[in-house]
Design a protein around this motif. Structure first.
Motif, short mmCIF file in Angstrom:
data_model
loop_
_atom_site.label_atom_id
_atom_site.label_comp_id
_atom_site.label_asym_id
_atom_site.label_seq_id
_atom_site.Cartn_x
_atom_site.Cartn_y
_atom_site.Cartn_z
N UNK A 68 0.72 -1.18 -0.08
CA UNK A 68 0.05 -0.08 0.00
C UNK A 68 0.88 1.27 -0.08
N UNK A 69 0.61 2.18 -0.90
CA UNK A 69 1.18 3.60 -0.90
C UNK A 69 -0.16 4.66 -0.69
N UNK A 70 0.36 5.77 0.19
CA UNK A 70 -0.63 6.67 0.44
C UNK A 70 -0.11 7.96 -0.06
N UNK A 71 -0.66 8.75 -0.42
CA UNK A 71 -0.31 10.41 -0.82
C UNK A 71 0.48 10.92 0.30
N UNK A 72 1.29 12.04 0.23
CA UNK A 72 2.46 12.43 1.13
C UNK A 72 1.37 13.44 2.17
N UNK A 73 0.84 13.04 2.91
CA UNK A 73 0.04 13.56 3.96
C UNK A 73 0.13 13.12 5.50
N UNK A 74 1.02 13.64 6.27
CA UNK A 74 1.08 13.27 7.56
C UNK A 74 0.10 12.77 8.27
N UNK A 75 -0.97 13.56 8.36
CA UNK A 75 -2.11 13.15 9.13
C UNK A 75 -2.84 11.92 8.72
N UNK A 76 -2.91 11.64 7.15
CA UNK A 76 -3.37 10.46 6.66
C UNK A 76 -2.83 9.32 7.10
N UNK A 77 -1.36 9.41 6.99
CA UNK A 77 -0.38 8.43 7.25
C UNK A 77 -0.46 7.64 8.59
N UNK A 78 -0.66 8.66 9.80
CA UNK A 78 -0.99 8.49 11.03
C UNK A 78 -2.30 7.91 11.44
N UNK A 79 -3.08 8.39 10.77
CA UNK A 79 -4.43 7.64 10.73
C UNK A 79 -4.47 6.10 10.35
N UNK A 80 -4.11 5.93 8.94
CA UNK A 80 -4.40 4.74 8.18
C UNK A 80 -3.19 3.95 8.22
N UNK A 81 -2.07 4.01 8.17
CA UNK A 81 -0.75 3.11 8.07
C UNK A 81 -0.88 2.10 9.22
N UNK A 82 -0.87 2.70 10.52
CA UNK A 82 -0.88 1.76 11.52
C UNK A 82 -2.09 0.84 11.65
N UNK A 83 -3.02 1.27 11.39
CA UNK A 83 -4.25 0.57 11.23
C UNK A 83 -4.37 -0.58 10.18
N UNK A 84 -3.97 -0.27 8.78
CA UNK A 84 -3.73 -1.14 8.02
C UNK A 84 -2.79 -2.42 8.24
N UNK A 85 -1.55 -1.91 8.88
CA UNK A 85 -0.54 -2.97 9.49
C UNK A 85 -1.23 -3.66 10.38
N UNK A 86 -1.71 -3.22 11.43
CA UNK A 86 -2.25 -4.06 12.51
C UNK A 86 -3.65 -5.01 11.85
#
Length: 306
Positions: A68-86
């Motif tokens: 998975x890749x996400x746009x360069x958006x720090x808030x979006x990364x903080x919300x989504x990447x840890x949840x996706x990994x978990x």
């Protein structure tokens, strides 16, 4: 069954081609809006921030690739990447599925020291902190023996098709369009770039090599070390024309960030361009000596149609 989670980007597409041509036609592509690369591909629409949807998407898979890749958006990364990994870890544990994680180097120190697989994380900035967090989430489960997984880590991309990177957009795409390339910070520091098809082939190879699991691997790069000035010189030879470039200092990016959120988000990554970037993939090339890595000249020639 091998499943690609986050199946829209260049890495996922090239990975799908590698798996189809070398491993199996039993491939499932998962994303919010997946599209087929081959007629035999199975498509599953799923939001990986939804634990149930992720578990259903992984069910029946021998191997799942998290790309998975996400746009360069720090808030979006903080919300989504840890949840996706978990959610992905939990889904793979539930179904006894092996996990292959496509990682990057944002959490590495911003120094000229060579980067190897056991380089300690020293994240600076919000996006780097997120990348360190999700890598550590998986490493903790690997160390605990609760999941069979492998991490393939890549430096900055360059490549064909819809490859997205600062180097592609600022340098090679502009040259292809007949425009002057724009170099961030310095044209004289050594860069390590990975050709996106090499990254995908390397990831697929790791996923289908049993003794690769339980480890982190740097994906294969051309061992030649070039600066942006060197790369533009290669581009000039390929195109047969003189190419001038413009170097953009950090102060300009800082000013631009006051008016453009995208520039502000990218500014977090700029300190890495002040010093040499030496990403070492010796471990991979030693284990897989027959893997053919694309040279910078070959890659630049393909991008520019030389």
């Amino acid at each position: 069954m091998q499943t690609v989670l986050g199946a829209n980007g260049q890495i996922a597409e090239e990975l799908t081609r590698y798996l189809h041509d070398n491993v199996t036609h039993d491939i499932r592509l998962v994303s919010r809006n997946p599209s087929k690369v081959h007629d035999t591909d199975q498509l599953v629409k799923a939001d990986l921030t939804d634990a149930g949807a992720t578990a259903a998407a992984v069910a029946g898979s021998d191997i799942a690739y998290l790309t998975v890749g996400l746009p360069l958006d720090s808030a979006l990364w903080e919300r989504q990447f840890p949840v996706m990994m978990a959610n992905t870890i939990a889904a793979c544990q539930e179904h006894g599925t092996k996990l292959v994680f496509f990682d990057n180097t944002y959490m590495y120190p911003r120094t000229a020291a060579p980067q190897v697989e056991d380089t300690p994380f020293e994240p600076v900035g919000r996006k780097a902190a997120v990348r360190a967090r999700i890598a550590n989430m998986l490493l903790a489960e690997m160390d605990a023996g609760t999941i069979e997984a492998v991490i393939g880590r890549a430096p900055e991309f360059y490549g064909p098709g819809k490859t997205k990177s600062l180097t592609n957009s600022a340098v090679f795409d502009r040259i292809k369009q007949g425009k002057r390339p724009v170099v961030p910070i310095s044209a004289h520091t050594t860069r390590t770039l990975i050709w996106t098809p090499d990254a995908s082939r390397g990831l697929g190879l790791l996923g289908n090599t049993p003794d690769a699991y339980g480890q982190t691997w740097h994906l294969p790069v051309d061992p030649e070390r070039l600066t942006y000035e060197d790369m533009i010189g290669v581009a000039a030879q390929v195109t047969g024309r003189r190419i001038r470039h413009t170097t953009v200092p950090a102060a300009v990016f800082k000013l631009g960030g006051l008016f453009d959120q995208g520039v502000k988000e990218a500014a977090e990554l700029l300190p890495r361009y002040h010093s040499d970037n030496i990403f070492d993939s010796t471990k991979f090339t030693t284990r897989f000596p027959d893997f053919k890595t694309t040279t910078y000249r070959q890659g630049i020639t393909e991008i520019l149609g030389g």
